[in-house]
Design an enzyme around this catalytic site. Structure first.
Site, PDB file in Angstrom:
ATOM      1  N   GLN A 136       0.818  -1.210   0.000  1.00 25.08           N
ATOM      2  CA  GLN A 136       0.000   0.000   0.000  1.00 25.08           C
ATOM      3  C   GLN A 136       0.853   1.262   0.000  1.00 25.08           C
ATOM      4  O   GLN A 136       2.033   1.241   0.299  1.00 25.08           O
ATOM      5  CB  GLN A 136      -0.939  -0.009   1.216  1.00 25.08           C
ATOM      6  CG  GLN A 136      -2.014  -1.083   1.117  1.00 25.08           C
ATOM      7  CD  GLN A 136      -2.905  -1.159   2.335  1.00 25.08           C
ATOM      8  OE1 GLN A 136      -2.836  -0.327   3.229  1.00 25.08           O
ATOM      9  NE2 GLN A 136      -3.760  -2.180   2.385  1.00 25.08           N
ATOM     10  N   GLY A 139       0.797   3.703  -4.887  1.00 21.40           N
ATOM     11  CA  GLY A 139       0.039   4.031  -6.093  1.00 21.40           C
ATOM     12  C   GLY A 139      -0.538   2.828  -6.813  1.00 21.40           C
ATOM     13  O   GLY A 139      -1.088   2.966  -7.904  1.00 21.40           O
ATOM     14  N   GLY A 141      -3.087   0.755  -5.833  1.00 25.64           N
ATOM     15  CA  GLY A 141      -4.546   0.763  -5.821  1.00 25.64           C
ATOM     16  C   GLY A 141      -5.099   1.726  -6.855  1.00 25.64           C
ATOM     17  O   GLY A 141      -6.082   1.437  -7.543  1.00 25.64           O
ATOM     18  N   GLU A 164     -20.068   0.040  -4.532  1.00 23.47           N
ATOM     19  CA  GLU A 164     -20.954  -0.549  -3.524  1.00 23.47           C
ATOM     20  C   GLU A 164     -20.439  -0.245  -2.120  1.00 23.47           C
ATOM     21  O   GLU A 164     -19.391  -0.753  -1.714  1.00 23.47           O
ATOM     22  CB  GLU A 164     -21.017  -2.063  -3.739  1.00 23.47           C
ATOM     23  CG  GLU A 164     -21.872  -2.806  -2.750  1.00 23.47           C
ATOM     24  CD  GLU A 164     -21.790  -4.306  -2.955  1.00 23.47           C
ATOM     25  OE1 GLU A 164     -21.975  -5.036  -1.970  1.00 23.47           O
ATOM     26  OE2 GLU A 164     -21.532  -4.740  -4.091  1.00 23.47           O
TER      27      GLU A 164
END
Length: 197
Positions: A136, A139, A141, A164
């Protein structure tokens, strides 16, 4: 048999024996990702690849997915498993590729669903995205979400993207990606003139 708290989450079973675990790791050195490679990029001197799981109902994919989707239970409060018999699920998987050893390391995935067709149109709803903690803030994600956008913005039949019940972290990530895209498209250029830049 004594049931343990996480037994129901590990659909393909698990081992508590350290030596068995090491053996399993060695056996998996020859692992090659499932699906079609759609993106390759480098960051921090490492190579990453994104794969499109073209058939989310295949036995080979479902066996692998039964092992990785357990991360949903640990990192997303309301994480749930997808229906392995529903072909409308889409999954992109992200791997680090060590070119020297030709080994692949699982990094994360994003799942989304195509639904609510109107004639030949459909919506994409992003369901869940996971990037393992030690990957994490690099960059990755962002890159995963941008790849989804890029591939579906070119499809005239896809007319909407929703998420969602996003958690706060994903909301920030999505806002960043959306603002970056809006800026790249020149929609904020008028602010440059207004600010004298």
């Amino acid at each position: 048999k004594l049931t343990k708290p996480f037994d129901e989450f590990f659909l393909d079973g698990y081992t508590e024996d350290k030596n068995d675990f090491k053996t399993l790791l060695e056996d998996n050195r020859s692992f090659k990702p499932i699906g079609k490679e759609i993106e390759e990029f480098s960051t921090d001197g490492k190579t990453f690849k994104i794969y499109d799981i073209e058939d989310p109902t295949s036995e080979k994919w479902n066996k692998y997915n039964s092992r990785i989707q357990v991360f949903l239970k640990f990192y997303i409060e309301t994480g749930s498993y997808i229906d392995e018999e529903d072909p409308d699920w889409k999954i992109y998987c992200l791997f680090e590729h060590d070119k020297k050893s030709n080994e692949y390391y699982f990094v994360g995935f994003i799942t989304f669903y195509r639904f609510f067709r109107e004639v030949n149109k459909y919506r994409c709803r992003i369901s869940q995205q996971i990037v393992l903690p030690h990957y994490q803030r690099k960059g990755l994600g962002v890159r995963l979400l941008e790849t989804v956008y890029k591939n579906y913005l070119n499809d005239d039949d896809c007319y909407e993207f929703t998420v969602e019940s996003p958690n706060p972290s994903f909301t920030l990530l999505r806002d960043f990606v959306d603002l970056k895209r809006i800026t790249e498209l020149g929609h904020f250029d008028f602010l440059k003139e207004f600010l004298g830049k």
